[in-house]
Design an enzyme around this catalytic site. Sequence first.
Site, PDB file in Angstrom:
ATOM      1  N   CYS A 167       0.734  -1.263  -0.167  1.00 53.31           N
ATOM      2  CA  CYS A 167       0.137   0.007   0.077  1.00 53.31           C
ATOM      3  C   CYS A 167       0.754   1.127  -0.134  1.00 53.31           C
ATOM      4  O   CYS A 167       0.637   2.208  -0.880  1.00 53.31           O
ATOM      5  CB  CYS A 167      -0.911  -0.040   1.112  1.00 53.31           C
ATOM      6  SG  CYS A 167      -2.130  -1.274   1.380  1.00 53.31           S
TER       7      CYS A 167
HETATM    8  C1  BEZ Z   1       0.399  -4.655   1.929  1.00 48.20           C
HETATM    9  O1  BEZ Z   1      -0.047  -3.458   1.497  1.00 48.20           O
HETATM   10  O2  BEZ Z   1       1.773  -4.843   1.703  1.00 48.20           O
HETATM   11  C2  BEZ Z   1      -0.398  -5.682   2.303  1.00 48.20           C
HETATM   12  C3  BEZ Z   1      -1.561  -5.077   2.930  1.00 48.20           C
HETATM   13  C4  BEZ Z   1      -2.290  -6.250   3.498  1.00 48.20           C
HETATM   14  C5  BEZ Z   1      -2.040  -7.559   3.270  1.00 48.20           C
HETATM   15  C6  BEZ Z   1      -1.099  -7.946   2.498  1.00 48.20           C
HETATM   16  C7  BEZ Z   1      -0.057  -6.769   2.113  1.00 48.20           C
END
Ligand code: BEZ
Length: 212
Positions: free
Chosen positions: A45
């Site tokens: 994210c």
């Molecule tokens: C991420 O943004 O890296 C992420 C967020 C939730 C679950 C898995 C990865």
Amino acid sequence: MALHIGSTAPDFEQDSTHGKLKFHEWLGDSWGILFSHPKDFTPVCTTELGLVAKLKPEFDKRNAKVAALSVDSVESHNGWIKDIEETQSTKLNYPIFADEDRTISNLYDMIHPEANDTLTVRSVFFIDPKRKIRAIITYPASTGRNFDELLRVIDSLQLTDNHLVATPGNWKDGEDVVIVPSLQDPEELKQRFPKGFTVVRNYLRTTPQPNR
Ligand code: BEZ
């Protein structure tokens, strides 16, 4: 009710890092890109929101406003923004909705319980100035999206609206496009496509990109 291509984008009022926003009012006569991410302070994210900040001038050129959202609070978003700006070398220049009460997530069906009960998946809704949903894409939490693809989709939608052409598979800006099959009148074809067109089959007619 499930949202589809052609549905009216639901309106809502929700807190964001730019204050409380009324969605339709905020959109004005722009296109809108509403995209959800699972959670603040997570790695994928962080890269995604940084990328969108860097691409904002490209969205602006297309008269498209972008807004992100997750079920985290404004305080959480504001803390995370500092990290995004520092690690991705950018300024966060668009709002992030704080959908703690899941108003938006429920309206847009962004929580997929078989994937996760509480977190939003990576959804993107493309909304035109008449508030119609024109495209939807959904990725799982583990796959970061290709944000150049979002620009490519907007370009394609705007070409269809403005020039009655569609874009072929793997089309890139500047390449030939195809004339929509409903357009058959020879005079209109001549007027609309002064650069000419090639009839490969009667249902497959290619023409140089009209706005180039
Ligand atoms: C991420 O943004 O890296 C992420 C967020 C939730 C679950 C898995 C990865």
